[in-house]
Motif scaffolding. Structure first.
Motif, PDB file in Angstrom:
ATOM      1  N   UNK A  48      14.082  -5.311   1.797  1.00  9.47           N
ATOM      2  CA  UNK A  48      14.635  -4.028   2.208  1.00  9.47           C
ATOM      3  C   UNK A  48      15.369  -3.292   1.099  1.00  9.47           C
ATOM      4  N   UNK A  49      16.112  -4.026   0.261  1.00 11.47           N
ATOM      5  CA  UNK A  49      16.944  -3.378  -0.750  1.00 11.47           C
ATOM      6  C   UNK A  49      16.213  -3.129  -2.065  1.00 11.47           C
ATOM      7  N   UNK A  55       9.566   2.808  -3.561  1.00 11.75           N
ATOM      8  CA  UNK A  55       8.712   3.736  -4.302  1.00 11.75           C
ATOM      9  C   UNK A  55       7.253   3.550  -3.886  1.00 11.75           C
ATOM     10  N   UNK A  56       6.800   2.294  -3.855  1.00 11.94           N
ATOM     11  CA  UNK A  56       5.399   2.050  -3.495  1.00 11.94           C
ATOM     12  C   UNK A  56       5.119   2.424  -2.046  1.00 11.94           C
ATOM     13  N   UNK A  57       6.113   2.229  -1.187  1.00 16.52           N
ATOM     14  CA  UNK A  57       5.932   2.627   0.209  1.00 16.52           C
ATOM     15  C   UNK A  57       5.717   4.131   0.318  1.00 16.52           C
ATOM     16  N   UNK A  58       6.558   4.903  -0.355  1.00 17.54           N
ATOM     17  CA  UNK A  58       6.450   6.362  -0.272  1.00 17.54           C
ATOM     18  C   UNK A  58       5.149   6.857  -0.903  1.00 17.54           C
ATOM     19  N   UNK A  59       4.788   6.273  -2.057  1.00 15.96           N
ATOM     20  CA  UNK A  59       3.597   6.732  -2.774  1.00 15.96           C
ATOM     21  C   UNK A  59       2.299   6.354  -2.056  1.00 15.96           C
ATOM     22  N   UNK A  60       2.267   5.150  -1.530  1.00 15.76           N
ATOM     23  CA  UNK A  60       0.985   4.596  -1.087  1.00 15.76           C
ATOM     24  C   UNK A  60       0.917   4.289   0.403  1.00 15.76           C
ATOM     25  N   UNK A 124       1.091   1.871  -8.998  1.00 14.06           N
ATOM     26  CA  UNK A 124       1.070   3.300  -8.650  1.00 14.06           C
ATOM     27  C   UNK A 124      -0.130   3.609  -7.739  1.00 14.06           C
ATOM     28  N   UNK A 125      -0.031   4.689  -7.033  1.00  9.12           N
ATOM     29  CA  UNK A 125      -1.048   5.031  -6.028  1.00  9.12           C
ATOM     30  C   UNK A 125      -2.461   5.038  -6.608  1.00  9.12           C
ATOM     31  N   UNK A 126      -2.647   5.670  -7.755  1.00 13.39           N
ATOM     32  CA  UNK A 126      -3.999   5.754  -8.322  1.00 13.39           C
ATOM     33  C   UNK A 126      -4.512   4.376  -8.716  1.00 13.39           C
ATOM     34  N   UNK A 127      -3.626   3.531  -9.244  1.00  8.00           N
ATOM     35  CA  UNK A 127      -4.042   2.175  -9.613  1.00  8.00           C
ATOM     36  C   UNK A 127      -4.408   1.375  -8.367  1.00  8.00           C
ATOM     37  N   UNK A 318      14.924  13.083  -0.433  1.00  8.83           N
ATOM     38  CA  UNK A 318      14.364  12.096  -1.352  1.00  8.83           C
ATOM     39  C   UNK A 318      15.227  10.862  -1.435  1.00  8.83           C
ATOM     40  N   UNK A 319      14.724   9.897  -2.190  1.00  9.20           N
ATOM     41  CA  UNK A 319      15.413   8.623  -2.371  1.00  9.20           C
ATOM     42  C   UNK A 319      15.912   8.548  -3.806  1.00  9.20           C
TER      43      UNK A 319
END
Length: 662
Positions: A48-49, A55-60, A124-127, A318-319
């Protein structure tokens, strides 16, 4: 699409409950579904922390395109590493083996049998999209190669996760470990190694005990230098107390801002023990401020302790990492006025250039101000202003082992500093964990809001909780804590140690994994084997049980190879070994009233390695150390013993002091 995470006890899984990704929890049902659909498993592990998990949750994972690809070609499984450290350990070993490094979020692709054929961390999302497309094609066109690769990795994992040979830790090994630590010590900045720098809590305890046992000034200097550097820098919250997880730099200036229960519990205890050894006022202040942080900011309504405060703060859509904690010179002036703002900026190293993004600075207190009253007022005003800002989220699940560490810390600090409220907080937490997490004689790993999860407790949970119960027994003299610790340790020996004496991190009857972990290295908390060894040593000393002492030596030897090779990663085993080598003193204070209190205070101030103690009425039921220990001439008496063979009882503090030093 079913929302399978909605009823989870894990705040991390709940953060993903509304993702468009069709998540499953870890379990046989998910792998059965992968076999039914004939698709691989996408395993995502985090907590959680974790900043990069967010970041990965928001992006992907919140992205519809990613979700469409995942749902079409994979069974997606989300795991909270703090709830299922066993799953995390197995696949982190795979990730490290395949990539040379680990971290969270962890991203693995598995066959429907659980064999990993790809492993990585943040993508990252594209990767991630590229990986998923490529892996889907390979799964369809070159299935035999994928299965063979996964089976090979699984076989190698079973080899490398096996336990190393038993290696004793005699006094000479402890001396060599202290020498090795000196070569890694950062003389100029404290701590060990370079950036990033983590608080070496368990190594600090070893160094303090090594100093107590051998008189080594170097061991004490490394412990004190590290504690001072951490407390003076940005790792420590100069306004509210408590430590962040680690610093990204070597100077302890810029932290990764999450605050974890385990770090703070271990550090409360280490700073209290440093004060006991040195009477350093900084150590006392930090220990007590951090203990108050635990109670105030991590305490739960049920009386236990929550797991963490996030690194990130949600604000303005945002975060933002660390937003709650950092300051600019203008913000100080806004709260304090021009004169006090400028003065506070100079004191706390807040400059126009800043130490983090956007010209903001972490707060450092490199020296104490001359005017303590002025600083106390400034601190109150800044903290009040900070509390009006958006706050980081709290992971409020209750983890068994981490609460055990907190119980030990608060019991120790409360007894040492005469803070009865801290001891009472430790007792409330112990009561809650025992009542809620011990289900039909089997310990569970976590709960939330009083509802226990199905996740099984691992070895470290048993060892750390027993450690806390033993500290609470010594702080209160109550037999029930000793009895509960003994029961817990006996169950651990029955379920985690096999017929050959091998100590495992998971129980014999736990659901089978790709490999059965038997880790010997400390991570952010003591390894399971070291935690078990420490609690067994304490229990054997308090009860005189040779069976538990023998089991302690076996668990300790299990950690010996790592402790010899890499002492930085086996601090708790070395700490426990210091008690074994010293053959710890046992002290019973029989009686009540001012005389008994004075004797007990002197005992608690002793740094004698591994010393255990208890105070109460002579022959108190269930307290072996008090059996056959009468008053002397009607006065309270202290009995200093080794192996339950005692010296002549003493009634005066001066005589007790001589006995403890002798």
């Amino acid at each position: 699409m079913a929302n399978r995470l909605a009823a989870s006890r894990s705040p991390y899984l709940l953060q993903h409950a509304d993702n468009p990704v069709d998540w499953w929890e870890w379990g046989p049902e998910a792998f059965a579904e992968a076999r039914r659909r004939d698709v691989p498993v996408l395993l995502s592990v985090g907590y959680s922390a974790c900043h990069w998990c967010h970041v990965m949750a928001h992006e992907s994972f919140e992205d519809e395109e990613v979700a469409e690809v995942v749902n079409a070609h994979y069974v997606a499984v989300k795991v909270d590493r703090e709830e299922r450290p066993d799953v995390d350990a197995v696949y982190m070993a795979a990730t490290t083996a395949l990539t040379g490094q680990g971290g969270w979020p962890m991203t693995c692709l598995l066959t429907p049998e659980g064999d990993p054929f790809f492993a990585g961390t943040y993508l990252p999302r594209t990767h991630l999209l590229g990986l998923l497309a490529n892996a889907t094609q390979v799964w369809q066109d070159r299935r035999a190669e994928v299965l063979a690769s996964g089976a090979h990795v699984a076989a190698r994992l079973r080899e490398v996760t096996g336990p190393p040979p038993a290696t004793p830790l005699p006094a000479e090994a402890l001396d060599r470990a202290a020498t090795r630590l000196r070569t890694d010590y950062d003389e100029a900045r404290g701590g060990f190694g370079g950036a990033p720098k983590f608080p070496p809590s368990m190594v600090l305890e070893f160094l303090l005990r090594h100093h107590a046992r051998t008189g080594s000034p170097d061991a004490l200097a490394m412990a004190r230098g590290t504690c001072t550097a951490m407390a003076r820098g940005g790792l420590y919250d100069q306004l509210a107390g408590g430590f962040a997880r680690y610093c990204v730099d070597a100077e302890w200036v810029v932290p990764h801002f999450e605050k974890m229960l385990y770090d703070n519990a271990l550090l409360v205890r280490a700073y209290a023990h440093l004060w006991r050894a040195t009477a350093d006022p900084l150590a006392r202040r930090v220990a007590l401020e951090s203990a108050d942080f635990l109670r105030r900011d991590l305490g739960t309504p049920e009386g236990a302790f929550a797991s963490a405060l996030d690194a990130d703060t949600e604000a303005e859509g945002g975060s933002h990492e660390g937003l709650t904690y950092v300051w600019t010179p203008a913000q100080l002036v806004e709260v304090l006025g021009p004169e006090d703002g400028a003065r506070a900026g100079a004191l706390l190293s807040v400059t126009d250039a800043g130490t983090v993004e956007h010209g903001a600075s972490t707060l450092q207190l490199r020296s104490d101000p001359e005017d303590a009253d002025w600083w106390a007022g400034v601190r109150r005003r800044l903290l009040a202003a900070r509390r009006a800002r958006p706050q980081p989220a709290r992971d409020d699940k209750v983890v068994t082992g981490w609460n055990g560490l907190a119980v030990a810390a608060l019991a120790d600090a409360g007894a040492l500093f005469g803070r009865r409220d801290l001891v009472e907080a430790a007792a409330r937490a112990a009561n809650h964990v025992l009542a809620t997490h011990d289900v039909d004689g089997v310990l569970r790993r976590t709960s939330r809001a009083g509802a226990v999860s199905s996740a099984p407790a691992v070895l470290e949970d048993h060892g750390d909780l027993a450690e806390g119960l033993l500290a609470l027994h010594q702080a209160t003299g109550e037999a029930r804590w000793l009895t509960a610790a003994g029961d817990l340790l006996d169950r651990a020996l029955a379920r985690f140690v096999d017929a050959q004496g091998t100590v495992h991190d998971t129980a014999h009857d736990a659901p089978a994994l790709l490999a059965r972990p038997a880790n010997r290295s400390d991570n952010a908390e003591p390894s399971g084997a070291a935690a078990l060894a420490g609690a067994l040593v304490g229990y054997a000393a308090l009860t005189g049980s040779p069976r538990h002492r023998e089991a302690a030596e076996g668990a300790l030897a299990a950690c010996g190879a790592v402790a010899t090779r890499e002492p930085r990663f086996a601090g708790w085993a070395l700490h426990v070994a210091g008690a074994v080598v010293a053959a710890p003193l046992q002290v019973a204070v029989a009686g009540e009233g001012p005389g008994a209190a004075a004797l007990l205070a002197r005992v608690r101030a002793s740094s004698s390695p591994g010393l255990v103690h208890v105070a109460g009425a002579p022959d108190a039921p269930g307290v072996p150390l008090l059996a056959g220990r009468p008053l002397v001439g009607g006065a309270a008496a202290a009995y200093v013993c080794r192996g339950f063979v005692c010296e002549r009882p003493v009634t005066e503090v001066a005589d007790l002091d001589a006995a403890l030093r002798g």
